[in-house]
Design a protein around this motif. Sequence first.
Motif, PDB file in Angstrom:
ATOM      1  N   PRO A   1       0.819  -1.226   0.000  1.00 38.24           N
ATOM      2  CA  PRO A   1       0.000   0.000   0.000  1.00 38.24           C
ATOM      3  C   PRO A   1       0.849   1.271   0.000  1.00 38.24           C
ATOM      4  O   PRO A   1       0.443   2.273  -0.579  1.00 38.24           O
ATOM      5  CB  PRO A   1      -0.800  -0.116   1.303  1.00 38.24           C
ATOM      6  CG  PRO A   1      -0.839  -1.576   1.603  1.00 38.24           C
ATOM      7  CD  PRO A   1       0.444  -2.154   1.079  1.00 38.24           C
ATOM      8  N   VAL A   2       2.051   1.206   0.596  1.00 39.69           N
ATOM      9  CA  VAL A   2       2.899   2.399   0.680  1.00 39.69           C
ATOM     10  C   VAL A   2       3.392   2.849  -0.700  1.00 39.69           C
ATOM     11  O   VAL A   2       3.820   3.997  -0.888  1.00 39.69           O
ATOM     12  CB  VAL A   2       4.085   2.131   1.643  1.00 39.69           C
ATOM     13  CG1 VAL A   2       5.105   1.173   1.004  1.00 39.69           C
ATOM     14  CG2 VAL A   2       4.759   3.414   2.082  1.00 39.69           C
ATOM     15  N   SER A   3       3.306   1.955  -1.707  1.00 43.17           N
ATOM     16  CA  SER A   3       3.725   2.317  -3.069  1.00 43.17           C
ATOM     17  C   SER A   3       2.606   2.976  -3.858  1.00 43.17           C
ATOM     18  O   SER A   3       2.846   3.574  -4.897  1.00 43.17           O
ATOM     19  CB  SER A   3       4.179   1.067  -3.835  1.00 43.17           C
ATOM     20  OG  SER A   3       5.242   0.431  -3.167  1.00 43.17           O
ATOM     21  N   GLN A   4       1.362   2.840  -3.376  1.00 41.61           N
ATOM     22  CA  GLN A   4       0.212   3.247  -4.179  1.00 41.61           C
ATOM     23  C   GLN A   4      -0.493   4.504  -3.666  1.00 41.61           C
ATOM     24  O   GLN A   4      -0.757   4.612  -2.482  1.00 41.61           O
ATOM     25  CB  GLN A   4      -0.802   2.086  -4.240  1.00 41.61           C
ATOM     26  CG  GLN A   4      -0.181   0.787  -4.729  1.00 41.61           C
ATOM     27  CD  GLN A   4      -1.120  -0.407  -4.597  1.00 41.61           C
ATOM     28  OE1 GLN A   4      -2.276  -0.258  -4.202  1.00 41.61           O
ATOM     29  NE2 GLN A   4      -0.618  -1.587  -4.915  1.00 41.61           N
ATOM     30  N   SER A   5      -0.781   5.432  -4.564  1.00 45.54           N
ATOM     31  CA  SER A   5      -1.576   6.620  -4.209  1.00 45.54           C
ATOM     32  C   SER A   5      -3.054   6.257  -4.200  1.00 45.54           C
ATOM     33  O   SER A   5      -3.837   6.781  -3.416  1.00 45.54           O
ATOM     34  CB  SER A   5      -1.392   7.743  -5.218  1.00 45.54           C
ATOM     35  OG  SER A   5      -0.059   7.979  -5.464  1.00 45.54           O
ATOM     36  N   VAL A   6      -3.446   5.417  -5.138  1.00 45.05           N
ATOM     37  CA  VAL A   6      -4.823   4.903  -5.216  1.00 45.05           C
ATOM     38  C   VAL A   6      -4.697   3.385  -5.305  1.00 45.05           C
ATOM     39  O   VAL A   6      -3.670   2.881  -5.762  1.00 45.05           O
ATOM     40  CB  VAL A   6      -5.563   5.445  -6.460  1.00 45.05           C
ATOM     41  CG1 VAL A   6      -5.773   6.959  -6.358  1.00 45.05           C
ATOM     42  CG2 VAL A   6      -4.821   5.092  -7.735  1.00 45.05           C
ATOM     43  N   PRO A   7      -5.722   2.634  -4.858  1.00 49.95           N
ATOM     44  CA  PRO A   7      -5.587   1.169  -4.900  1.00 49.95           C
ATOM     45  C   PRO A   7      -5.378   0.674  -6.336  1.00 49.95           C
ATOM     46  O   PRO A   7      -6.097   1.087  -7.250  1.00 49.95           O
ATOM     47  CB  PRO A   7      -6.910   0.662  -4.333  1.00 49.95           C
ATOM     48  CG  PRO A   7      -7.463   1.799  -3.548  1.00 49.95           C
ATOM     49  CD  PRO A   7      -7.014   3.045  -4.261  1.00 49.95           C
TER      50      PRO A   7
END
Lengths: 431, 431
Positions: free
Chosen positions: A26-32
């Motif tokens: 999740p820390v890599s993603q701005s949106v899922p």
Amino acid sequence: RIHPAKLIFAGYAFYMALGWAILCLPVSQSVPVVPLDNLFTAVSAVSTTGLVTVDPGTSYTFLGELVILLLIQAGGIGYMTLGSFVMMATAQHLSPLRERLARTAFTLPEDVSVGSFIRTVVIYTLVIELVGACLLYLQFAASGVDNAVWSSIFHSVSAFCTAGFSLNPNSLENFRGDVGVNATISALSILGAMGFLIAWDVWRGLTRRSFALSFTSKVILKLTGAFLLVGAAVIFVSEPGIAALPSGERLLASFFQTMTTTTTVGFNTHPISTLTPAVIVLLFFLMAIGASPSGTGGGLKTTTFAAMIGLVRSTVRRRPEITFFNRVIAPARLQLAMASSAYFVMLMTPAFFLLCLTEPGKDFEALLFEAISAIGTVGLSMGITGSLSDFGKLTVILLMFAGRVGILTFGIALASKDEEAGKREQEDLLV
Amino acid sequence: RIHPAKLIFAGYAFYMALGWAILCLPVSQSVPVVPLDNLFTAVSAVSTTGLVTVDPGTSYTFLGELVILLLIQAGGIGYMTLGSFVMMATAQHLSPLRERLARTAFTLPEDVSVGSFIRTVVIYTLVIELVGACLLYLQFAASGVDNAVWSSIFHSVSAFCTAGFSLNPNSLENFRGDVGVNATISALSILGAMGFLIAWDVWRGLTRRSFALSFTSKVILKLTGAFLLVGAAVIFVSEPGIAALPSGERLLASFFQTMTTTTTVGFNTHPISTLTPAVIVLLFFLMAIGASPSGTGGGLKTTTFAAMIGLVRSTVRRRPEITFFNRVIAPARLQLAMASSAYFVMLMTPAFFLLCLTEPGKDFEALLFEAISAIGTVGLSMGITGSLSDFGKLTVILLMFAGRVGILTFGIALASKDEEAGKREQEDLLV
Ligand SMILES: [K+]
Ligand SMILES: [K+]
């Protein structure tokens, strides 16, 4: 003993799996982003293709973008150095004479170790990318691009590695008329696509009294130049959408579109889906041929094209040997060129058949474009990547992977076994 | 001294010009047909392609149809006999050893003269066409076809010569479920496409104590069988329009569609323009490979495909020699196969580019289909032949001509000169 081709295959698969795992955090993603799209991004980055199912600039955080950039760099430099390794190793296996031939072809003096060869490649890459980033920064900052430092680094690495990933949702369309950005991106891409050998050869030539390039370097320089000039001229004349631009911009857009295709970098300044069918056919051809060996680009390679032209010309003129530029091409090289081309068709045909089956509503031309762009690791698209079905995405992933590992290396890695010469009778097969 | 390839080239051009002149006479036409369409018909007939810009059944008088039939017969038998000549003659030129090789390949005993060879071909052709016409007559008469005698002769010759010209505006779509017509047309087309050598070889085998086919014959038989079976299975499974038919008719239509493509006869029982894109891709592949050498069909030939598969498999497994079915393929044969394939791509790319330029409103898929169908002398169409522009018709005419003369023969005929071995250094070209 494991064959180098299997190691290369496994190496790329490892990079991709690692990148996939990190992008799924999740820390890599701005949106899922769903796992399949993360896999697609990771494979596209390592293969330096640049096709995307989600917009990297808005879907991933800075960490995610950094991971993508490292994957691009690993894929780009890996391809260059590992690619050289494969060639040397494969040649060694094909015949005992080849190791010496490969060493000669790479113009590596006897006192240069493979380690120092790779070190040189890495330094060359970083210096060029740094210069490129500085030049881009001056222009991006002046144009008021957000986060100009990061954007400059990202686009410079992405250009030299011929990845074509962009942080802008419309690639470089905002810079269609910007001579500076066009020139910088083009220079980076062409240097990456022409490869390390030619840089080494030119540098060696310049520092010596007599300037003499190797045959391979001459072929690469002449064909790269010819593709760029002829391609730009054809697009300039035959593309109505580009003909409608002011004449300076028309010239720039024609050149950039040819450059982005033949180097397989895959940035675009003009939307691909608006191009006329004849220009699409030209792009198919340029994408399939692609860049030059030992570079960061994909495709069958300019030297394969040279071998093919030599084969046809020599055969129809019934010359006793296969020649190109008045030099005889070694039969073993010719075999590699022809086998790659044939394997390219053998991979593309079933893959495109599958794509047609799994993407029933999509345009035939756009699907064919997607498939050739993937196997050539070009990354241009007529705009259907995001709406592919899951199965379609998997097919494109496979094509990008095969394209980056290298058509023949992919084949060798998948081949079950090596075979020794048995007692076989030569038979006459009519063709 | 004129090279045989130039003679073959000129010979076909002569037949076409003669046919064109006669078709232009008002006595040949039921309705006025413009000269370009008459040229198209003449070239399509001599090249045994079967693409038509005007419906032959309603546009030409009986005399016109007779001329078309004679052109088909001349092209079909000419291709077979002249084609054999070229191979022998070309081989002779390529190396002094080849004449003996060609004679061996054709399994011509020393006491059989070339004249008797051709006589045998002609008799074989006429007997098969006569039997075919009788079988068709029984079925056409029962179905109440107009002028059943003429129609039977026309369709029998058109099938054996793999021309695919039909007197019906919708080809054989009315006979989609007719097992007899399907079987007769298929048998004629397959016999024509497999060629005379295999017939000779089988006949010789049957009349001797030990039945042993030549390597070429085995390759042709196995590949023709494999293409027919696999193609029919794929179409049976993946074509929704054919899946909607009753199961017997579905099987028949799947087989016929594969047969008509792989033999390059080009009749159809199912409208091509309704086929799903995946099946179109399969047809592209089958059309490009085409029939077998020394037959009446077109395309790159099944033996070229065999050589290509052998090349790829042997290269990725790093075998020291190129093998197929466990036999070593002679390097000279491999060169011919690879050169034909490369020349095919080199002709197709600019031709398709031109077609896209001159036919702006047309479907990309349909145009690509038209181009491959023309160069493969298949004659199937997605229905755009009649509405091509004049320039488009000329491009298709050129492709049909090149396809029939033979890709390499066409190249040799156009090549400016033969070249002798000069003093050339062998160079290492990286690919
Ligand atoms: K790319
Ligand atoms: K035909």
